[in-house]
Design a protein around this motif. Sequence first.
Motif, mmCIF file in Angstrom:
data_model
loop_
_atom_site.group_PDB
_atom_site.id
_atom_site.type_symbol
_atom_site.label_atom_id
_atom_site.label_comp_id
_atom_site.label_asym_id
_atom_site.label_seq_id
_atom_site.Cartn_x
_atom_site.Cartn_y
_atom_site.Cartn_z
ATOM 1 N N THR A 37 25.550 18.410 66.720
ATOM 2 C CA THR A 37 25.922 19.408 67.718
ATOM 3 C C THR A 37 27.198 20.114 67.288
ATOM 4 O O THR A 37 27.874 19.692 66.341
ATOM 5 N N GLU A 38 27.553 21.193 68.017
ATOM 6 C CA GLU A 38 28.781 21.914 67.690
ATOM 7 C C GLU A 38 30.020 21.067 67.935
ATOM 8 O O GLU A 38 31.121 21.414 67.511
ATOM 9 N N ILE B 65 31.740 24.756 59.335
ATOM 10 C CA ILE B 65 30.355 25.166 59.549
ATOM 11 C C ILE B 65 29.841 24.774 60.938
ATOM 12 O O ILE B 65 29.323 25.611 61.684
ATOM 13 N N VAL B 66 29.995 23.516 61.291
ATOM 14 C CA VAL B 66 29.394 22.988 62.525
ATOM 15 C C VAL B 66 29.804 23.770 63.783
ATOM 16 O O VAL B 66 28.956 24.078 64.620
ATOM 17 N N PRO C 4 18.195 28.533 69.663
ATOM 18 C CA PRO C 4 19.429 28.971 70.319
ATOM 19 C C PRO C 4 20.403 27.846 70.687
ATOM 20 O O PRO C 4 21.313 28.053 71.476
ATOM 21 N N THR C 5 20.224 26.647 70.138
ATOM 22 C CA THR C 5 21.073 25.515 70.540
ATOM 23 C C THR C 5 22.477 25.589 69.964
ATOM 24 O O THR C 5 23.394 24.963 70.478
ATOM 25 N N ASN C 6 22.637 26.279 68.835
ATOM 26 C CA ASN C 6 23.879 26.309 68.062
ATOM 27 C C ASN C 6 24.167 24.967 67.391
ATOM 28 O O ASN C 6 25.278 24.709 66.946
ATOM 29 N N TRP C 7 23.173 24.097 67.315
ATOM 30 C CA TRP C 7 23.314 22.863 66.553
ATOM 31 C C TRP C 7 22.948 23.138 65.103
ATOM 32 O O TRP C 7 22.332 24.155 64.785
#
Length: 327
Positions: free
Chosen positions: A237-238, A278-279, A310-313
């Motif tokens: 995850t972010e 990056i994350v 679209p999770t941004n993971w």
Amino acid sequence: MENRLLLIKKWAKYISVILSFTTSILFVWSTYNIVENRKIPDQTEERLANKVKEETQKLSNKLEELDSLTHSLRSYLDDYFLIQEEFSSDTIEVLQLFDSLFSVCDTSIFGIGFCLEPTKAFAYSPYWYKKNGKVIFHQLHDSLPNNNDDPYDYWKKEEEGTRWYHQLMSGDRWVHPYFGRRAQDWLFEYGLPLLRNCNNGQACDTIGIVYADYSPDIFRSLADSTTGKTSHSYIVTEENKVIYYNNQRLDLNELIDLKEVAKDQKDDSSLLKFCHDIVPLKKDTSGIMHYLDETQAGSEEWRIFSKILPTNWTYAFIYNTDQIDHK
């Protein structure tokens, strides 16, 4: 005697020409092999990068398709609240709609529901989920398993386990994966705030949320399509929490913090750089990081990554270059 010397010199010249020609051929062949061997890693790298990007995009498209259900549910509730001042527990119209939609929705969706901000001590939080092939309905505000029958006050910020609700109240988003007590499994949640009074030129009133919970198996296809015998992969995850590792759901009460792992990783701070640079990025990003892994006898490895929208993971695929066949 003189003729013999001339003959020897003549043959020596021929031999010299042949040796020179052979040496040239060997040099050209050797150079060709070096060039071709250098091409193999480049070709392998490009092929793997394209594969990771392609499979990540497929999953992103699937998630966006599933998200449309949540948006449709919000649209219906928005229309309902245009003509109703408050939601009444006696109104079955909305409940029937949710029940009928959920009974035919994608099997990747574990449950759907909505929660309203309590008014006059009235909290309303219907939730539908599947268990053993049956649709079960309950109120989220009612007691949860193993909590001594205490009600679950989801709207109270100081209460344990209510962060997800307040995150969704602030805007559309995927919530940090959590362990569902009723599901007895990790759940991935996407939700949106419920808004009212948005047409009078003033700020909208946020009156609750609508959301859908997803089974973690939806992410398994991504790892299945890329992970090999000696490679491994994970989804982070972010917030740098690992939610999938090596094609396995994490049956842990606490998710792995990738930054903590990075502190002990002997890879020239490559993983730490990945965590910081990056994350957290909130945009479509993909690429490759080359590094030496001292825990694997200094072997060269590639970290091939791509964002799951679209999770941004972020999905990361780790490839050991020792696997490359130079033949």
